[in-house]
Design a protein around this motif. Structure first.
Motif, PDB file in Angstrom:
ATOM      1  N   GLN A   1     -98.391   0.952 -61.014  1.00  0.00           N
ATOM      2  CA  GLN A   1     -97.492   1.236 -62.125  1.00  0.00           C
ATOM      3  C   GLN A   1     -98.006   0.572 -63.407  1.00  0.00           C
ATOM      4  OE1 GLN A   1     -94.883   3.326 -61.474  1.00  0.00           O
ATOM      5  NE2 GLN A   1     -95.685   3.361 -59.378  1.00  0.00           N
ATOM      6  N   GLN A   2     -97.656   1.160 -64.542  1.00  0.00           N
ATOM      7  CA  GLN A   2     -98.014   0.592 -65.840  1.00  0.00           C
ATOM      8  C   GLN A   2     -96.844  -0.239 -66.380  1.00  0.00           C
ATOM      9  OE1 GLN A   2    -101.161   0.967 -66.992  1.00  0.00           O
ATOM     10  NE2 GLN A   2    -101.483   2.088 -65.060  1.00  0.00           N
ATOM     11  N   TRP A   3     -97.167  -1.306 -67.092  1.00  0.00           N
ATOM     12  CA  TRP A   3     -96.121  -2.153 -67.642  1.00  0.00           C
ATOM     13  C   TRP A   3     -95.275  -1.417 -68.675  1.00  0.00           C
ATOM     14  CZ3 TRP A   3     -94.456  -6.324 -65.421  1.00  0.00           C
ATOM     15  CH2 TRP A   3     -95.316  -7.123 -64.673  1.00  0.00           C
ATOM     16  N   ASN A   4     -95.931  -0.596 -69.473  1.00  0.00           N
ATOM     17  CA  ASN A   4     -95.205   0.120 -70.517  1.00  0.00           C
ATOM     18  C   ASN A   4     -94.174   1.067 -69.909  1.00  0.00           C
ATOM     19  OD1 ASN A   4     -94.542   0.982 -73.118  1.00  0.00           O
ATOM     20  ND2 ASN A   4     -96.033   2.648 -73.062  1.00  0.00           N
ATOM     21  N   GLY A   5     -92.905   0.812 -70.187  1.00  0.00           N
ATOM     22  CA  GLY A   5     -91.836   1.670 -69.690  1.00  0.00           C
ATOM     23  C   GLY A   5     -91.390   1.403 -68.273  1.00  0.00           C
TER      24      GLY A   5
END
Length: 425
Positions: free
Chosen positions: A76-80
């Motif tokens: 997963q990406q941190w953004n959002g």
């Protein structure tokens, strides 16, 4: 909490990452029946950069051998991520296990999104470092497990310190201050680059004073900035900031303090280990001059308080595979794989006994001694709104640095601070 992650890749990339776990043995315990959980697949969300491919491969092999089930890691990406996770936890098939920022954990626990892991804590978490486990506990219940952490250190220019005639790193706060004064007196360098709003370092100082930034007033939380212990922390900050030419109304990212340090005319700054990599990227020549040491405390036997950033691992309350999820955690948090992750990523493991895995990583070795005495911002769901710009803690700091007394500055921001704490979560 969003973290930047970097592997320990030698002096050239001497930055710090985050990763680690805890348990008791390599395979996580006895197998779960003859056929285990054959045919089942466990979904695990981890953030980009948190777990190296080798660690995932090794944990997957051990998990599948023990349980007969499959594990699917989803990066997963941190953004959002907060909105994405909130949505996922409300759906019928949420991720079974997921990484969650340590200061975000209370909010998810309050909404009922996290499974109770009291039995896991009893089985494998008896020797988790208390300061690292605090963010996994909400209303007295264990809703997550501590996974990986990092904290700030002093990053210094060896050449500047040598020019000032300083032969060793300081062991107490007073020695640190005296060394910085020598740099100012004997060299042309700025002793320390410390902007007025490096508020995570200030939070560390409050932790060192045993202070709390909020207090309970009836059934609600309110500002505690007027506490004399908070004032003492701010006075320490002010004393050191007076040795800096950094702006009093800016934080460490405006401009990036590592890029200021990279110019070679700054004695030291207080930051995350990965910021050394930022300095090196800005000026390759600075690489050979960079050194690290633990932020000194009031006495030599106790480092300065530090803010602990990092992540926990949690199980979704809505997961239909909670027992299998706990089997995964027993492996991922075992000494074997906790130690492996700490070694690969150079982060603080969740047990002091596993810090031996950090040997040879000079950044991690500088950070580790302060972990046991570290802490976080208040672990309450109401805290999130406080950090939104303009952060009243930053406003308080600048007011003190510009001449107001700590009491006056606390009064100045009290209404805004309390307004944010009263916002619905």
């Amino acid at each position: 909490m969003k973290r930047k992650l970097i592997s320990a890749i030698g002096v050239a990339g001497m930055m710090i990452s985050l990763a680690a776990c805890g348990g008791d043995n390599g395979d996580g315990g006895d197998k779960a029946g003859a056929d285990g959980y054959a045919g089942e697949t466990l979904t695990v969300w981890v953030m980009d950069g948190s777990s190296p491919d080798q660690w995932q491969k090794d944990v997957q092999t051990a998990f599948e051998k023990k349980t007969k089930a499959k594990v699917k890691f989803e990066i997963q990406q941190w953004n959002g991520i907060q909105q994405k996770l909130t949505t996922a936890l409300s759906e019928e098939n949420p991720p079974d296990v997921f990484e969650i920022g340590n200061t975000q954990t209370p909010a998810y626990a309050k909404t009922g999104g996290l499974a109770d892991l009291a039995d896991l804590k009893t089985e494998i978490g008896a020797d988790w470092t208390e300061s690292l486990n605090e963010s996994s506990v909400f209303d007295g219940k264990q809703y997550a497990a501590p996974w990986y952490f990092a904290n700030r250190v002093v990053i210094y220019n060896k050449k500047v310190w040598a020019e000032a005639g300083i032969k060793d790193t300081p062991k107490t706060r007073d020695e640190f201050y005296d060394d910085l004064k020598k740099i100012g007196e004997k060299t042309d360098a700025e002793p320390i680059y410390l902007p007025g709003q490096n508020w995570y370092h200030f939070v560390g100082l409050t932790i060192g004073e045993g202070a709390e930034l909020v207090k309970k007033d009836g059934d609600k939380y309110v500002s505690n900035l007027a506490d004399p212990k908070v004032a003492a922390a701010m006075e320490t900050y002010k004393k050191f900031q007076a040795l800096s030419e950094a702006p009093k109304d800016k934080d460490e990212a405006t401009p990036q303090q590592a890029e200021v340090f990279a110019k070679g005319n700054v004695g030291a700054f207080i930051g995350m280990g990965w910021e050394a990599g930022t300095a090196i990227a800005a000026n390759k020549k600075i690489e050979k001059e960079i050194g690290y040491f633990t932020i000194p405390g009031a006495t030599a036997d106790k480092p300065e308080g530090v803010f602990l950033g990092g992540s926990n691992l949690a199980v979704a309350a809505g997961s239909k595979k909670q027992e299998l999820a706990k089997e995964f955690l027993k492996i991922a948090l075992s000494d074997k794989y906790e130690g492996e992750l700490a070694k690969l990523n150079g982060v603080i493991p969740n047990k002091e006994s596993l810090q031996t895995n950090l040997k040879g990583n000079v950044v991690a070795e500088a950070a580790a001694p302060a972990a046991a005495g570290g802490g976080t911002t208040p672990l309450i769901p109401e805290w999130a709104a406080v950090e939104n710009a303009p952060n009243p803690v930053k406003t308080y700091m600048t007011a003190v640095l510009n001449g107001k007394s700590p009491a006056e500055a606390a009064k100045q921001v009290e209404d805004e601070f309390n307004k944010r704490l009263s916002q619905q979560q």
